[in-house]
Design a protein around this motif. Structure first.
Motif, PDB file in Angstrom:
ATOM      1  N   SER A 120     -16.363  49.258  -5.158  1.00 41.56           N
ATOM      2  CA  SER A 120     -17.071  49.398  -6.430  1.00 41.56           C
ATOM      3  C   SER A 120     -17.865  50.691  -6.476  1.00 41.56           C
ATOM      4  O   SER A 120     -19.070  50.661  -6.614  1.00 41.56           O
ATOM      5  CB  SER A 120     -18.018  48.212  -6.629  1.00 41.56           C
ATOM      6  N   PRO A 121     -17.271  51.831  -6.341  1.00 39.20           N
ATOM      7  CA  PRO A 121     -15.844  52.109  -6.168  1.00 39.20           C
ATOM      8  C   PRO A 121     -15.493  52.384  -4.706  1.00 39.20           C
ATOM      9  O   PRO A 121     -16.369  52.545  -3.871  1.00 39.20           O
ATOM     10  CB  PRO A 121     -15.665  53.388  -6.979  1.00 39.20           C
ATOM     11  N   ALA A 122     -14.182  52.483  -4.442  1.00 34.37           N
ATOM     12  CA  ALA A 122     -13.697  53.033  -3.173  1.00 34.37           C
ATOM     13  C   ALA A 122     -13.735  54.549  -3.350  1.00 34.37           C
ATOM     14  O   ALA A 122     -13.651  55.060  -4.468  1.00 34.37           O
ATOM     15  CB  ALA A 122     -12.277  52.552  -2.892  1.00 34.37           C
ATOM     16  N   ARG A 123     -13.851  55.276  -2.232  1.00 33.53           N
ATOM     17  CA  ARG A 123     -14.014  56.729  -2.330  1.00 33.53           C
ATOM     18  C   ARG A 123     -13.112  57.433  -1.321  1.00 33.53           C
ATOM     19  O   ARG A 123     -13.069  57.051  -0.156  1.00 33.53           O
ATOM     20  CB  ARG A 123     -15.473  57.073  -2.054  1.00 33.53           C
ATOM     21  N   TYR A 124     -12.426  58.477  -1.783  1.00 33.58           N
ATOM     22  CA  TYR A 124     -11.514  59.274  -0.962  1.00 33.58           C
ATOM     23  C   TYR A 124     -12.003  60.715  -1.008  1.00 33.58           C
ATOM     24  O   TYR A 124     -12.179  61.276  -2.095  1.00 33.58           O
ATOM     25  CB  TYR A 124     -10.101  59.165  -1.539  1.00 33.58           C
ATOM     26  N   GLN A 125     -12.227  61.318   0.152  1.00 30.25           N
ATOM     27  CA  GLN A 125     -12.713  62.694   0.208  1.00 30.25           C
ATOM     28  C   GLN A 125     -11.873  63.494   1.189  1.00 30.25           C
ATOM     29  O   GLN A 125     -11.516  62.992   2.258  1.00 30.25           O
ATOM     30  CB  GLN A 125     -14.174  62.720   0.669  1.00 30.25           C
ATOM     31  N   GLU A 159     -14.457  70.578  -1.743  1.00 33.02           N
ATOM     32  CA  GLU A 159     -13.950  69.263  -1.367  1.00 33.02           C
ATOM     33  C   GLU A 159     -13.440  68.529  -2.596  1.00 33.02           C
ATOM     34  O   GLU A 159     -13.986  68.668  -3.687  1.00 33.02           O
ATOM     35  CB  GLU A 159     -15.092  68.464  -0.725  1.00 33.02           C
ATOM     36  N   THR A 160     -12.394  67.745  -2.407  1.00 30.61           N
ATOM     37  CA  THR A 160     -11.932  66.828  -3.438  1.00 30.61           C
ATOM     38  C   THR A 160     -12.640  65.508  -3.197  1.00 30.61           C
ATOM     39  O   THR A 160     -12.629  64.986  -2.091  1.00 30.61           O
ATOM     40  CB  THR A 160     -10.402  66.626  -3.356  1.00 30.61           C
TER      41      THR A 160
END
Length: 178
Positions: free
Chosen positions: A88-93, A102-103
């Protein structure tokens, strides 16, 4: 297809291609760097090849990171082939190719599939990179073909329900988000 939709797809592809430029930029299964996972609890079903992690899950491989409330890893005889994350939320870096920034991607569901060569961000998806912002209900990135598709969702009153982008001018190197 409408000309505006074609333009949006081209802009989105250019925007994401910088940071998600190759299959190796996601989780690189050919890398000699291990994937490490930490969580509050874990369940491994070795017979099915499924590992489920829950509670403040942190997954990393090199500089690529995934954080979520729940992460499920699927393995086959060939090795790891799918990662599903929910939060809530999931996060991708991950670092942008070339090391400039960075993305940072967030969504309620994130799926990485080695078989399909895709990263999928579903439900309230937001991707930020060097001040550029992209929002949609579903954002799919084909890591092999380098093709991005996005879909809006229903207008629930909290937003337009449409795909939205903020693209910084080329000369803006501040990396700030609006």
């Amino acid at each position: 297809m409408k000309p505006l939709n074609n333009l949006m797809r081209k802009l989105l592809a250019a925007f994401l291609a910088v940071g998600l430029a190759s299959p190796a930029m996601a989780f690189d299964l050919d890398s000699d760097q291990p994937i490490t996972v930490s969580a509050d609890s874990a369940r491994l079903d070795d017979g099915q090849g499924i590992a489920t992690y829950t509670g403040a899950v942190e997954l990393a491989q090199g500089s690529t990171r995934l954080t979520a409330e729940r992460v499920v890893l699927y393995r086959s005889a060939e090795g790891l082939n799918r990662i599903e994350a929910n939060g809530s939320p999931a996060r991708y870096q991950q670092p942008v190719a070339g090391g400039e920034g960075e993305t940072d991607a967030r969504a309620r569901n994130i799926v990485w599939s080695a078989t399909d060569k895709q990263l999928i961000f579903e439900r309230e998806a937001v991707i930020e990179q060097n001040g550029n912002i992209f929002r949609g209900d579903i954002i799919r990135y084909d890591t092999e073909q380098r093709v991005v598709t996005a879909e809006g969702g229903e207008d629930t009153g909290g937003g337009s329900g449409r795909v939205e982008m903020i693209i910084q001018p080329r000369g803006n190197s501040s990396g700030s988000t609006q």
